[in-house]
Design a protein around this motif. Structure first.
Motif, PDB file in Angstrom:
ATOM      1  N   ARG A 179       0.847  -1.195   0.000  1.00 56.51           N
ATOM      2  CA  ARG A 179       0.000   0.000   0.000  1.00 56.51           C
ATOM      3  C   ARG A 179       0.881   1.243   0.000  1.00 56.51           C
ATOM      4  O   ARG A 179       1.946   1.250   0.616  1.00 56.51           O
ATOM      5  N   ILE A 180       0.404   2.281  -0.668  1.00 59.28           N
ATOM      6  CA  ILE A 180       1.108   3.563  -0.658  1.00 59.28           C
ATOM      7  C   ILE A 180       0.083   4.659  -0.408  1.00 59.28           C
ATOM      8  O   ILE A 180      -0.951   4.721  -1.073  1.00 59.28           O
ATOM      9  N   ASP A 181       0.367   5.497   0.566  1.00 65.88           N
ATOM     10  CA  ASP A 181      -0.517   6.619   0.879  1.00 65.88           C
ATOM     11  C   ASP A 181       0.332   7.882   0.955  1.00 65.88           C
ATOM     12  O   ASP A 181       1.272   7.954   1.747  1.00 65.88           O
ATOM     13  N   VAL A 182       0.003   8.859   0.131  1.00 63.36           N
ATOM     14  CA  VAL A 182       0.828  10.066   0.058  1.00 63.36           C
ATOM     15  C   VAL A 182       0.486  11.089   1.129  1.00 63.36           C
ATOM     16  O   VAL A 182       1.229  12.053   1.320  1.00 63.36           O
ATOM     17  N   ASP A 183      -0.648  10.896   1.847  1.00 63.11           N
ATOM     18  CA  ASP A 183      -1.008  11.905   2.847  1.00 63.11           C
ATOM     19  C   ASP A 183      -1.623  11.338   4.123  1.00 63.11           C
ATOM     20  O   ASP A 183      -2.091  12.096   4.964  1.00 63.11           O
ATOM     21  N   GLY A 184      -1.642  10.021   4.305  1.00 69.59           N
ATOM     22  CA  GLY A 184      -2.145   9.435   5.545  1.00 69.59           C
ATOM     23  C   GLY A 184      -3.628   9.127   5.499  1.00 69.59           C
ATOM     24  O   GLY A 184      -4.386   9.686   4.706  1.00 69.59           O
ATOM     25  N   ALA A 185      -4.059   8.216   6.368  1.00 76.05           N
ATOM     26  CA  ALA A 185      -5.452   7.763   6.389  1.00 76.05           C
ATOM     27  C   ALA A 185      -6.408   8.904   6.700  1.00 76.05           C
ATOM     28  O   ALA A 185      -6.154   9.727   7.575  1.00 76.05           O
TER      29      ALA A 185
END
Length: 216
Positions: A146-152
């Protein structure tokens, strides 16, 4: 008798005329329908758009671990299948493709794709700038990473990547984000900072773009 014969001839003439008229109407309708079908088929277009193309090679990794990323959208009117990724004219095998399905990639296609980190064997690990992620659901419930550029819960959703095993189908208007692991030898540590070509194809659709290779 002569009168009856004339009546029969008159009736036969009327029936013949009616049959000809009915046949003309039926044939005319068929021509109109066929012409409409041809027009509709000819009006359909085929096109894809590619953006955000990235390439990375780890300049300090003796293995020369290298990855790429891109988003693709079907901007035409027909179903398309992304079936080829070439880097320096060399094909990346399907087993090295990882994609975020269309339900969570449309919101992310404008993102600046990031590399994150790998597991030491060359495969990307989960990465989030905040250390938290949105929940992956559906066919991405058990993602490869998983990749998240700004957080949940902030901004864009987490991109949940699953392994590909063949072409990726896109309906008109659908999009996909693909991360791809380059085979050993395609890029080397000394290639960081250099420019090279990347091409994603759907059949005959697609064209190479020039990308500067980054060091993650």
């Amino acid at each position: 008798m002569p009168g009856q014969l004339k009546k029969r001839k008159a009736i036969a003439t009327v029936l013949t005329t009616m049959i000809i008229l009915i046949a003309s109407v039926v044939l005319g309708s068929g021509v109109v329908m066929y012409g409409t079908s041809l027009f509709q088929t000819g009006a359909q277009s085929q096109s894809i758009s590619t953006q955000g193309v990235k390439l990375w090679v780890n300049a300090t990794d003796s293995k020369g671990t290298s990855w790429g990323a891109a988003s693709v959208r079907n901007t035409g009117d027909k179903l398309e299948g992304i079936d080829k990724i070439n880097v320096r004219s060399l094909a990346v095998p399907y087993s090295n493709w990882y994609y975020a399905n269309t339900t969570n990639s449309l919101a992310n296609i404008q993102d600046q794709f990031i590399y994150g980190s790998n597991d030491g064997a060359g495969i990307l690990k989960n990465y989030s700038t905040s250390g938290t992620y949105d929940t992956c659901t559906g066919n991405t419930a058990s993602p490869a990473f998983r990749i998240d550029v700004d957080g949940a819960g902030v901004g864009h959703p987490t991109m949940c990547f699953i392994s590909a095993n063949g072409p990726i189908s896109l309906k008109p208007g659908e999009s996909v984000i693909i991360y791809f692991h380059l085979p050993t030898g395609v890029l080397d540590t000394i290639d960081s900072g250099q420019s090279t070509s990347v091409a994603l194809y759907a059949g005959k659709l697609g064209a190479p773009v020039t990308v500067t290779i980054a060091n993650p």
